[in-house]
Write a protein that holds these residues in place. Structure first.
Motif, PDB file in Angstrom:
ATOM      1  N   ARG A   1      85.800  36.092  68.494  1.00  0.00           N
ATOM      2  CA  ARG A   1      84.487  36.128  69.150  1.00  0.00           C
ATOM      3  C   ARG A   1      84.547  37.563  69.958  1.00  0.00           C
ATOM      4  NH1 ARG A   1      79.274  34.312  70.852  1.00  0.00           N
ATOM      5  NH2 ARG A   1      78.922  35.073  72.965  1.00  0.00           N
TER       6      ARG A   1
ATOM      7  N   LYS B   1      83.151  39.832  67.334  1.00  0.00           N
ATOM      8  CA  LYS B   1      81.550  39.793  67.296  1.00  0.00           C
ATOM      9  C   LYS B   1      81.025  40.692  68.446  1.00  0.00           C
ATOM     10  CE  LYS B   1      77.992  36.192  67.679  1.00  0.00           C
ATOM     11  NZ  LYS B   1      77.597  34.834  67.584  1.00  0.00           N
TER      12      LYS B   1
ATOM     13  N   PRO C   1      81.064  44.581  66.220  1.00  0.00           N
ATOM     14  CA  PRO C   1      80.450  43.436  65.210  1.00  0.00           C
ATOM     15  C   PRO C   1      80.401  44.170  64.103  1.00  0.00           C
ATOM     16  CG  PRO C   1      78.747  44.724  66.708  1.00  0.00           C
ATOM     17  CD  PRO C   1      80.137  45.077  67.255  1.00  0.00           C
TER      18      PRO C   1
ATOM     19  N   ARG D   1      85.296  39.519  60.416  1.00  0.00           N
ATOM     20  CA  ARG D   1      85.920  38.874  61.132  1.00  0.00           C
ATOM     21  C   ARG D   1      86.109  37.379  60.632  1.00  0.00           C
ATOM     22  NH1 ARG D   1      81.435  40.439  63.120  1.00  0.00           N
ATOM     23  NH2 ARG D   1      79.910  38.818  63.489  1.00  0.00           N
TER      24      ARG D   1
ATOM     25  N   ASN E   1      81.645  32.092  67.364  1.00  0.00           N
ATOM     26  CA  ASN E   1      82.320  33.334  67.126  1.00  0.00           C
ATOM     27  C   ASN E   1      81.858  34.220  66.033  1.00  0.00           C
ATOM     28  OD1 ASN E   1      83.853  32.339  64.994  1.00  0.00           O
ATOM     29  ND2 ASN E   1      85.579  31.862  66.118  1.00  0.00           N
ATOM     30  N   GLY E   2      81.011  33.762  65.274  1.00  0.00           N
ATOM     31  CA  GLY E   2      80.546  34.785  64.315  1.00  0.00           C
ATOM     32  C   GLY E   2      81.501  34.911  62.890  1.00  0.00           C
ATOM     33  N   SER E   3      82.170  33.933  62.965  1.00  0.00           N
ATOM     34  CA  SER E   3      83.142  34.077  61.493  1.00  0.00           C
ATOM     35  C   SER E   3      82.319  34.293  60.451  1.00  0.00           C
ATOM     36  CB  SER E   3      83.965  32.755  61.557  1.00  0.00           C
ATOM     37  OG  SER E   3      84.588  32.551  62.655  1.00  0.00           O
ATOM     38  N   GLN E   4      82.854  35.326  59.734  1.00  0.00           N
ATOM     39  CA  GLN E   4      82.207  35.951  58.532  1.00  0.00           C
ATOM     40  C   GLN E   4      83.069  35.442  56.982  1.00  0.00           C
ATOM     41  OE1 GLN E   4      81.945  39.602  60.082  1.00  0.00           O
ATOM     42  NE2 GLN E   4      80.177  39.900  59.739  1.00  0.00           N
TER      43      GLN E   4
END
Length: 251
Positions: A148, A151, A155, A159, A188-191
């Motif tokens: 997170r 993110k 950004p 991640r 947490n914006g996991s990619q």
């Protein structure tokens, strides 16, 4: 369809802690292991944490005993004290993160940030160091709050969330469920997702995320295991064997 800016994550196999052999002069997370991985065209997965006096170093375990024979936690040692130690009876020292980046020589990197308190300082230092790296890189962590941080504060850094089934972990059933089922990955914006080979096949959350983002499997220990699980992931982190090189031939 994997986004073009993530596609490099799936193109080349990733050597776990470098291309290492803990019975050789190239033990895990050592400069020789990183150079071997780079020379053979593999990506590198590694682990970063911080010494007592704020130096980023590359080392997996919280404690020093397995790899150096010393007692105590790495975070309780200064960098100067850590440099006096050697990895598994070799001449190899614990590398700094900057030394690792130089040895990696531009290959793809997956950098695991080990769980720690006071999130922010380590993450910023890793980010600052990676800005000058001349290759593709991403960060991952078992700690959703570390993911997170990127993110929110960095950004543009790719991640990913590390996870497993947490069997035997000293957590509540609820916390295990949250982590195992990847419930914080949107927050947490996991990619990408990096999931344990032992339980990846039967995890429905991994399958759902795999429709949209890359799935990386850790740690594959044999060609047979790789072949048997191939349909469950887009790329692998491997050690203990030399994979057949069909990674570079993918379309």
């Amino acid at each position: 369809m994997i986004r073009e800016d993530y596609k490099w994550l799936t193109d080349v196999y990733v050597a776990h802690r470098g291309l290492h052999d803990n019975n050789s002069d190239a033990p895990e997370n050592s400069i020789p292991a990183f150079k071997l991985a780079a020379a053979n065209g593999y990506g590198i997965e590694t682990d970063v944490q911080m010494s007592k006096d704020g130096v980023l170093v590359v080392f997996h375990d919280d404690t020093l005993a397995r790899m150096t024979g010393a007692s105590g936690k790495l975070c309780d040692f200064t960098f100067e004290q850590l440099r006096e130690l050697r990895l598994l009876n070799t001449d190899c020292q614990i590398p700094t993160f900057d030394e690792f980046l130089e040895a990696a020589a531009g290959v793809n990197l997956i950098v695991e940030i080990k769980t720690h308190s006071d999130i922010g300082e380590v993450e910023q230092k890793v980010y600052d160091a990676l800005k000058n790296y001349k290759g593709n890189y991403c960060i991952e962590s078992f700690n959703p709050f570390i993911v997170r941080w990127y993110k929110v504060h960095a950004p543009k850094v790719i991640r990913g969330q590390l996870s497993c089934d947490y069997e035997g972990a000293p957590f509540s059933k609820f916390k295990k469920w949250i982590l195992r089922e990847l419930k914080l990955c949107k927050w947490n914006g996991s990619q990408f997702i990096a999931y344990d080979a032992e339980t990846i096949r039967n995890n429905k959350a991994v399958k759902r995320f795999g429709k949209k983002i890359p799935i990386i499997c850790w740690t594959i220990k044999s060609q047979a295991q790789h072949d048997g699980l191939r349909g469950c992931y887009d790329n692998m982190i491997f050690d203990s064997f030399t994979p057949l090189r069909d990674d570079l031939n993918r379309n």
